[in-house]
Scaffold this motif. Structure first.
Motif, PDB file in Angstrom:
ATOM      1  N   TYR A 257       0.828  -1.206   0.000  1.00 28.02           N
ATOM      2  CA  TYR A 257       0.000   0.000   0.000  1.00 28.02           C
ATOM      3  C   TYR A 257       0.864   1.259   0.000  1.00 28.02           C
ATOM      4  O   TYR A 257       0.654   2.180  -0.796  1.00 28.02           O
ATOM      5  CB  TYR A 257      -0.923  -0.017   1.221  1.00 28.02           C
ATOM      6  N   VAL A 258       1.855   1.297   0.881  1.00 24.18           N
ATOM      7  CA  VAL A 258       2.719   2.481   0.972  1.00 24.18           C
ATOM      8  C   VAL A 258       3.563   2.637  -0.293  1.00 24.18           C
ATOM      9  O   VAL A 258       3.790   3.754  -0.771  1.00 24.18           O
ATOM     10  CB  VAL A 258       3.625   2.397   2.212  1.00 24.18           C
ATOM     11  N   ALA A 259       4.025   1.508  -0.856  1.00 31.67           N
ATOM     12  CA  ALA A 259       4.895   1.555  -2.039  1.00 31.67           C
ATOM     13  C   ALA A 259       4.107   1.783  -3.327  1.00 31.67           C
ATOM     14  O   ALA A 259       4.714   1.875  -4.401  1.00 31.67           O
ATOM     15  CB  ALA A 259       5.691   0.262  -2.141  1.00 31.67           C
ATOM     16  N   GLY A 260       2.786   1.870  -3.243  1.00 37.46           N
ATOM     17  CA  GLY A 260       1.984   2.109  -4.434  1.00 37.46           C
ATOM     18  C   GLY A 260       1.822   0.891  -5.309  1.00 37.46           C
ATOM     19  O   GLY A 260       1.617   1.006  -6.523  1.00 37.46           O
ATOM     20  N   LEU A 261       1.887  -0.300  -4.703  1.00 29.06           N
ATOM     21  CA  LEU A 261       1.741  -1.548  -5.447  1.00 29.06           C
ATOM     22  C   LEU A 261       0.340  -2.115  -5.263  1.00 29.06           C
ATOM     23  O   LEU A 261      -0.316  -1.853  -4.249  1.00 29.06           O
ATOM     24  CB  LEU A 261       2.768  -2.582  -4.957  1.00 29.06           C
ATOM     25  N   PRO A 262      -0.152  -2.921  -6.224  1.00 34.74           N
ATOM     26  CA  PRO A 262      -1.447  -3.580  -6.041  1.00 34.74           C
ATOM     27  C   PRO A 262      -1.390  -4.539  -4.859  1.00 34.74           C
ATOM     28  O   PRO A 262      -0.316  -4.973  -4.425  1.00 34.74           O
ATOM     29  CB  PRO A 262      -1.650  -4.344  -7.352  1.00 34.74           C
ATOM     30  N   ARG A 263      -2.544  -4.867  -4.343  1.00 32.23           N
ATOM     31  CA  ARG A 263      -2.628  -5.818  -3.237  1.00 32.23           C
ATOM     32  C   ARG A 263      -2.015  -7.151  -3.655  1.00 32.23           C
ATOM     33  O   ARG A 263      -2.242  -7.650  -4.756  1.00 32.23           O
ATOM     34  CB  ARG A 263      -4.084  -6.021  -2.831  1.00 32.23           C
ATOM     35  N   ARG A 264      -1.205  -7.725  -2.785  1.00 28.88           N
ATOM     36  CA  ARG A 264      -0.558  -9.012  -3.047  1.00 28.88           C
ATOM     37  C   ARG A 264      -1.463 -10.152  -2.581  1.00 28.88           C
ATOM     38  O   ARG A 264      -2.052 -10.084  -1.504  1.00 28.88           O
ATOM     39  CB  ARG A 264       0.775  -9.097  -2.318  1.00 28.88           C
ATOM     40  N   HIS A 265      -1.546 -11.200  -3.392  1.00 28.81           N
ATOM     41  CA  HIS A 265      -2.345 -12.369  -3.047  1.00 28.81           C
ATOM     42  C   HIS A 265      -1.414 -13.414  -2.437  1.00 28.81           C
ATOM     43  O   HIS A 265      -0.474 -13.881  -3.095  1.00 28.81           O
ATOM     44  CB  HIS A 265      -3.047 -12.913  -4.282  1.00 28.81           C
ATOM     45  N   ILE A 266      -1.656 -13.744  -1.195  1.00 25.60           N
ATOM     46  CA  ILE A 266      -0.753 -14.617  -0.444  1.00 25.60           C
ATOM     47  C   ILE A 266      -1.515 -15.876  -0.035  1.00 25.60           C
ATOM     48  O   ILE A 266      -2.564 -15.795   0.617  1.00 25.60           O
ATOM     49  CB  ILE A 266      -0.202 -13.900   0.795  1.00 25.60           C
ATOM     50  N   ALA A 267      -1.000 -17.033  -0.435  1.00 28.75           N
ATOM     51  CA  ALA A 267      -1.637 -18.311  -0.122  1.00 28.75           C
ATOM     52  C   ALA A 267      -0.767 -19.068   0.867  1.00 28.75           C
ATOM     53  O   ALA A 267       0.416 -19.328   0.604  1.00 28.75           O
ATOM     54  CB  ALA A 267      -1.828 -19.132  -1.393  1.00 28.75           C
ATOM     55  N   ALA A 268      -1.329 -19.404   2.015  1.00 26.68           N
ATOM     56  CA  ALA A 268      -0.594 -20.152   3.036  1.00 26.68           C
ATOM     57  C   ALA A 268      -0.629 -21.640   2.708  1.00 26.68           C
ATOM     58  O   ALA A 268      -1.696 -22.242   2.597  1.00 26.68           O
ATOM     59  CB  ALA A 268      -1.215 -19.901   4.408  1.00 26.68           C
ATOM     60  N   LEU A 269       0.542 -22.233   2.536  1.00 23.93           N
ATOM     61  CA  LEU A 269       0.654 -23.646   2.177  1.00 23.93           C
ATOM     62  C   LEU A 269       1.278 -24.429   3.322  1.00 23.93           C
ATOM     63  O   LEU A 269       2.405 -24.142   3.732  1.00 23.93           O
ATOM     64  CB  LEU A 269       1.510 -23.803   0.916  1.00 23.93           C
ATOM     65  N   PRO A 270       0.600 -25.433   3.855  1.00 20.65           N
ATOM     66  CA  PRO A 270       1.148 -26.184   4.985  1.00 20.65           C
ATOM     67  C   PRO A 270       2.366 -27.022   4.616  1.00 20.65           C
ATOM     68  O   PRO A 270       3.127 -27.441   5.484  1.00 20.65           O
ATOM     69  CB  PRO A 270      -0.027 -27.084   5.402  1.00 20.65           C
ATOM     70  N   VAL A 271       2.594 -27.263   3.315  1.00 15.94           N
ATOM     71  CA  VAL A 271       3.707 -28.129   2.913  1.00 15.94           C
ATOM     72  C   VAL A 271       5.017 -27.371   2.780  1.00 15.94           C
ATOM     73  O   VAL A 271       6.072 -27.965   2.612  1.00 15.94           O
ATOM     74  CB  VAL A 271       3.391 -28.836   1.574  1.00 15.94           C
ATOM     75  N   LEU A 272       4.957 -26.049   2.808  1.00 11.80           N
ATOM     76  CA  LEU A 272       6.169 -25.252   2.625  1.00 11.80           C
ATOM     77  C   LEU A 272       6.851 -25.047   3.979  1.00 11.80           C
ATOM     78  O   LEU A 272       6.444 -24.219   4.780  1.00 11.80           O
ATOM     79  CB  LEU A 272       5.827 -23.907   1.986  1.00 11.80           C
ATOM     80  N   THR A 273       7.893 -25.827   4.250  1.00  8.55           N
ATOM     81  CA  THR A 273       8.589 -25.780   5.527  1.00  8.55           C
ATOM     82  C   THR A 273       9.485 -24.544   5.606  1.00  8.55           C
ATOM     83  O   THR A 273       9.827 -23.950   4.572  1.00  8.55           O
ATOM     84  CB  THR A 273       9.466 -27.031   5.703  1.00  8.55           C
ATOM     85  N   PRO A 274       9.906 -24.164   6.819  1.00  7.35           N
ATOM     86  CA  PRO A 274      10.825 -23.031   6.933  1.00  7.35           C
ATOM     87  C   PRO A 274      12.111 -23.219   6.130  1.00  7.35           C
ATOM     88  O   PRO A 274      12.634 -22.272   5.546  1.00  7.35           O
ATOM     89  CB  PRO A 274      11.103 -22.961   8.434  1.00  7.35           C
ATOM     90  N   GLY A 275      12.624 -24.470   6.092  1.00  6.15           N
ATOM     91  CA  GLY A 275      13.838 -24.717   5.327  1.00  6.15           C
ATOM     92  C   GLY A 275      13.643 -24.456   3.846  1.00  6.15           C
ATOM     93  O   GLY A 275      14.457 -23.802   3.188  1.00  6.15           O
ATOM     94  N   LEU A 276      12.536 -24.971   3.291  1.00  8.48           N
ATOM     95  CA  LEU A 276      12.233 -24.724   1.883  1.00  8.48           C
ATOM     96  C   LEU A 276      11.965 -23.242   1.638  1.00  8.48           C
ATOM     97  O   LEU A 276      12.369 -22.684   0.626  1.00  8.48           O
ATOM     98  CB  LEU A 276      11.025 -25.560   1.453  1.00  8.48           C
ATOM     99  N   ALA A 277      11.260 -22.619   2.590  1.00 14.06           N
ATOM    100  CA  ALA A 277      10.933 -21.204   2.446  1.00 14.06           C
ATOM    101  C   ALA A 277      12.191 -20.349   2.421  1.00 14.06           C
ATOM    102  O   ALA A 277      12.265 -19.359   1.690  1.00 14.06           O
ATOM    103  CB  ALA A 277      10.013 -20.750   3.574  1.00 14.06           C
ATOM    104  N   SER A 278      13.204 -20.719   3.194  1.00 15.76           N
ATOM    105  CA  SER A 278      14.434 -19.924   3.211  1.00 15.76           C
ATOM    106  C   SER A 278      15.156 -20.009   1.868  1.00 15.76           C
ATOM    107  O   SER A 278      15.758 -19.034   1.413  1.00 15.76           O
ATOM    108  CB  SER A 278      15.360 -20.384   4.347  1.00 15.76           C
ATOM    109  N   HIS A 279      15.096 -21.196   1.199  1.00 12.32           N
ATOM    110  CA  HIS A 279      15.673 -21.316  -0.145  1.00 12.32           C
ATOM    111  C   HIS A 279      14.928 -20.397  -1.117  1.00 12.32           C
ATOM    112  O   HIS A 279      15.528 -19.711  -1.946  1.00 12.32           O
ATOM    113  CB  HIS A 279      15.576 -22.760  -0.643  1.00 12.32           C
ATOM    114  N   TRP A 280      13.619 -20.411  -0.994  1.00 10.92           N
ATOM    115  CA  TRP A 280      12.774 -19.598  -1.869  1.00 10.92           C
ATOM    116  C   TRP A 280      13.020 -18.109  -1.637  1.00 10.92           C
ATOM    117  O   TRP A 280      13.132 -17.331  -2.578  1.00 10.92           O
ATOM    118  CB  TRP A 280      11.329 -20.000  -1.589  1.00 10.92           C
TER     119      TRP A 280
END
Length: 521
Positions: A257-280
């Motif tokens: 909102y502050v940066a003037g960007l459209p709303r981001r669509h965020i999907a919570a996935l139970p299979v995405l572990t912190p380890g995988l998320a850190s690679h991403w």
């Protein structure tokens, strides 16, 4: 630096006060001398912002660093005493703590490798023992906000262990526990920035639903300064946080909102572990993986302030705590100016803690694309400036006229101003002048002009042309700077790269050739 040499009216007075004079200024000793403060972690994100404000508050400052060269590169180097050494070395710590009143413990070892917890433990024990031997009056430690009664991530567990070691020492210790710190250069904030700007749709671990209580870096610095003036003998842990509590996903959309960007669509996935998320996260953001992984792992916890005990130690800032959206505005507000002018690595002391600092890591800050070209010429600087000052309008842009005309037509068709404005005249350049699709933003007559684009682009763009005299003639320098907005801005810059090669190289060649021809004539 002796007490007699210390000038309580420091040149590091800042234009954005964080709180009341009484709370933040040093309280002199009965003999009139000012407290001596030791900073462990002075070149880090918080330390680099705290040091100039301690100096502005009248404190004498000593810093411990493994490399004195890193300190010498900072704008306040000549105003502090530097001890070279490692915080884990007893001899170096004994020397650094001699006659010290307050120790600020701001070091963390996340980047040191897999066993950073072991190293943090050794440093904490060494600091606790040396502080007791040297009869230090107080230790102030900035730890991490965390929940009680759960198994913590390695990062938060290490932060908590350091606090426990210091609290159990013979030296009164104040542990301030903060969550996500919002400010340019903060690793947590940079993760939010780059994830939000790059990804319009983001698959994320389920921790994006966890509640977080971020805090502006200016408020963190305020509490650190205030803790130095708190009652003697205070020993305890205090949570600090901003006024807003919300889910991590909402925090990302607040940034959008502050940066003037459209709303981001965020999907919570139970299979995405912190380890995988850190690679991403490592693929999408410039934050190094050895920093990103501990931070991502820590996000599995809901981290909010448990009580308001801090109010009894340090009163809230006179203007109130900084809200999240305002903190993001502070973080983004000055950055364009700083990065266009100098890319921010200069000899400037930040006016606000949220401003960029020379000690910030290379990966901190907004994404900036640049096309920079320099050409030495036998023409003198006056001849080169004469050519630069005639740019635009009927003169054109000294290269690829068809491409410039096509870009103006595209802008016109998309609702922009096109390239039909021309320019007011050719008797010089003035700030505010319109030149085709550009606006003169800054002029140093005879040396430099910076133009800000007013065409429709997914971001902000500048073109800077400058010349400096040399013994053989002069050096012409040309720099195009683009701050992309979101993924569209990044794709736009990449799509324009082939054209930049033609346009900008042609400009350099033609401007230098015109100047040299003028000299011959």
């Amino acid at each position: 630096m002796s007490a007699s040499e210390h000038d309580s009216t420091s040149k590091f007075a800042v234009s954005t006060p964080l709180g009341s004079e009484e709370t933040l200024r040093a309280q002199p000793h009965p003999d009139g001398s000012f407290p001596l403060v030791l900073i462990l972690g002075a070149t880090g994100y918080i330390g680099g912002r705290l040091v100039p404000r301690l100096l502005a508050g009248g404190y004498r400052v000593r810093v411990l660093s493994r490399s004195s060269g890193r300190i010498q590169a900072l704008p306040w180097a000549d105003d502090v005493e530097t001890v070279e050494g490692d915080a884990a070395d007893p001899e170096a710590m004994d020397l650094a703590m001699r006659d010290v009143d307050i120790v600020y413990y701001l070091v963390h070892s996340m980047t040191s490798g897999h066993d950073y917890g072991k190293l943090d433990r050794a440093i904490a024990i060494n600091v606790a023992l040396r502080a007791a031997e040297q009869q230090v009056g107080r230790i102030i430690y900035l730890g991490g906000l965390h929940p009680d009664g759960v198994e913590l991530s390695p990062h938060l567990a290490s932060r908590k262990e350091v606090g426990d070691i210091l609290l159990a020492s013979a030296t009164p210790t104040i542990v301030l526990q903060a969550g996500v710190v919002i400010g340019a250069g903060s690793a947590s904030f940079e993760m939010i920035r780059h994830l939000t700007e790059v990804l319009p749709y983001m698959p994320a671990p389920k921790w994006v639903r966890n509640y977080i209580q971020p805090i502006a870096v200016r408020d963190v610095v305020y509490y650190l300064l205030g803790a130095a003036r708190s009652e003697p003998g205070a020993n305890g842990t205090y949570d600090i946080g901003g006024p807003d509590v919300f889910r991590y996903s909402k925090m990302m959309n607040g940034y959008a909102y502050v940066a003037g960007l459209p709303r981001r669509h965020i999907a919570a996935l139970p299979v995405l572990t912190p380890g995988l998320a850190s690679h991403w996260v490592g693929l999408v953001t410039p934050v190094p993986r050895q920093i990103a992984r501990p931070l991502v792992e820590s996000l599995v916890h809901t981290c909010v302030v448990k009580d308001d005990a801090i109010d009894g130690l340090v009163p809230p800032p006179p203007g109130g705590l900084t809200g999240y959206l305002e903190a993001v505005r502070w973080a983004l507000g000055r950055m364009e100016i700083d990065q266009v002018e100098t890319s921010w690595v200069d000899a400037r002391v930040a006016d606000a803690p949220s401003d960029p600092m020379p000690s910030d890591p290379d990966w901190a800050g907004r994404t900036v694309f640049q096309d920079e070209r320099t050409r030495a010429t036998t023409a003198d600087s006056t001849s080169v400036w004469k050519v630069i000052s005639q740019i635009g309008g009927a003169t054109g842009w000294y290269s690829a006229s068809v491409l410039w005309a096509s870009r103006g037509l595209i802008d016109r068709l998309s609702g922009g101003i096109g390239s039909q404005r021309g320019r007011r005249g050719y008797d010089g350049l003035r700030v505010g002048d319109a030149i085709d699709v550009w606006r003169v933003e800054h002029v140093e007559p005879g040396r430099l002009v910076r133009l800000r684009a007013e065409m429709r682009v997914p971001g902000s763009a500048w073109l800077e042309l400058s010349v400096d005299p040399t013994d053989e003639g002069s050096d012409y320098r040309q720099r195009a700077v683009f701050f992309p907005r979101g993924l569209t801005g990044r794709l736009y810059w990449l799509s324009m790269l082939p054209f930049h090669g033609l346009i900008f190289s042609g400009m350099v060649n033609r401007i230098v050739a015109e100047a040299e021809t003028d000299v011959e004539d």
